[in-house]
Design a protein around this motif. Structure first.
Motif: not given
Length: 149
Positions: A102-108, A120-132
Motif C-alpha cells: 500500500r502506498r501512503t504519502f508516497g511511501v510504499t 498488520l503493516t510491517l515496519s520493513a521493508p519500506m520503499s522510502f530510500l530503499d532501492r531494493r
C-alpha cells in the motif's frame, strides 16, 4: 536484507529514519526561532544552540529506537520485531491469508492480512530510500508461498 542461519531479516535502514527526523527537527527549530523573532523577547544564540542540541539528542534517541525494528522470516513464522527487540510477534505462515503493498504519502509499505481478518503493516521493508524494496517484497512473497502450507 540479512540472511541468518534460520532465515532472512529485513531491518529499517538508518537513512530511512534519519532523513525525516532531521528534516522535521530542523523545520520545528526554524519555525520556533522565526516565531520567537516576532515576540518581545527574541531567542538568543545560546537558546537556539540549546534547542539544536535537544533536537540532536531526540534524533539520536529515535534512531536508536527504530533501528532495531524489522521483520524476520523463518521456516515456521513471520516475526515482527518491536524496537530494541523487546517484543516479537510471531505469525505462523499458515495464518497469513495475503500479502499486499500500500502506498501512503508516497511511501510504499507491506501489509499482511491474517485469516482472523486482522491487518498488520510491517515496519520493513519500506520503499522510502530503499532501492531494493521490490526484491525484498518478492523475497517475502516467495517465503510465504514456500511455507504457508
Amino acid at each position: 536484507m540479512r540472511r541468518t542461519g534460520e532465515g532472512v531479516e529485513f531491518r529499517v535502514g538508518t537513512a530511512q529514519m534519519a532523513v525525516p527526523l532531521v528534516l522535521g527537527m530542523a523545520s520545528a527549530t526554524g519555525l520556533l526561532c522565526l516565531g520567537l523573532r516576532w515576540t518581545a523577547d527574541p531567542m538568543t544564540a545560546a537558546e537556539l544552540r540549546d534547542c539544536a542540541y535537544a533536537a540532536g539528542v531526540g534524533v539520536l534517541g529515535a534512531l536508536a529506537l527504530t533501528r532495531s525494528t524489522g521483520v524476520r522470516l523463518t521456516h515456521e513464522h513471520l516475526v515482527a520485531i518491536s524496537p530494541f527487540g523487546r517484543r516479537e510477534r510471531r505469525i505462523r505462515w499458515a495464518d497469513v491469508s495475503g500479502i499486499d503493498v500500500r502506498r501512503t504519502f508516497g511511501v510504499t509499505r507491506v501489509n499482511i492480512s491474517l485469516v482472523t481478518g486482522e491487518r498488520l503493516t510491517l515496519s520493513a521493508p519500506m520503499s522510502f530510500l530503499d532501492r531494493r524494496f521490490d526484491s525484498r517484497v518478492g523475497e517475502l512473497n516467495r517465503w510465504w508461498e514456500a511455507h504457508r502450507h
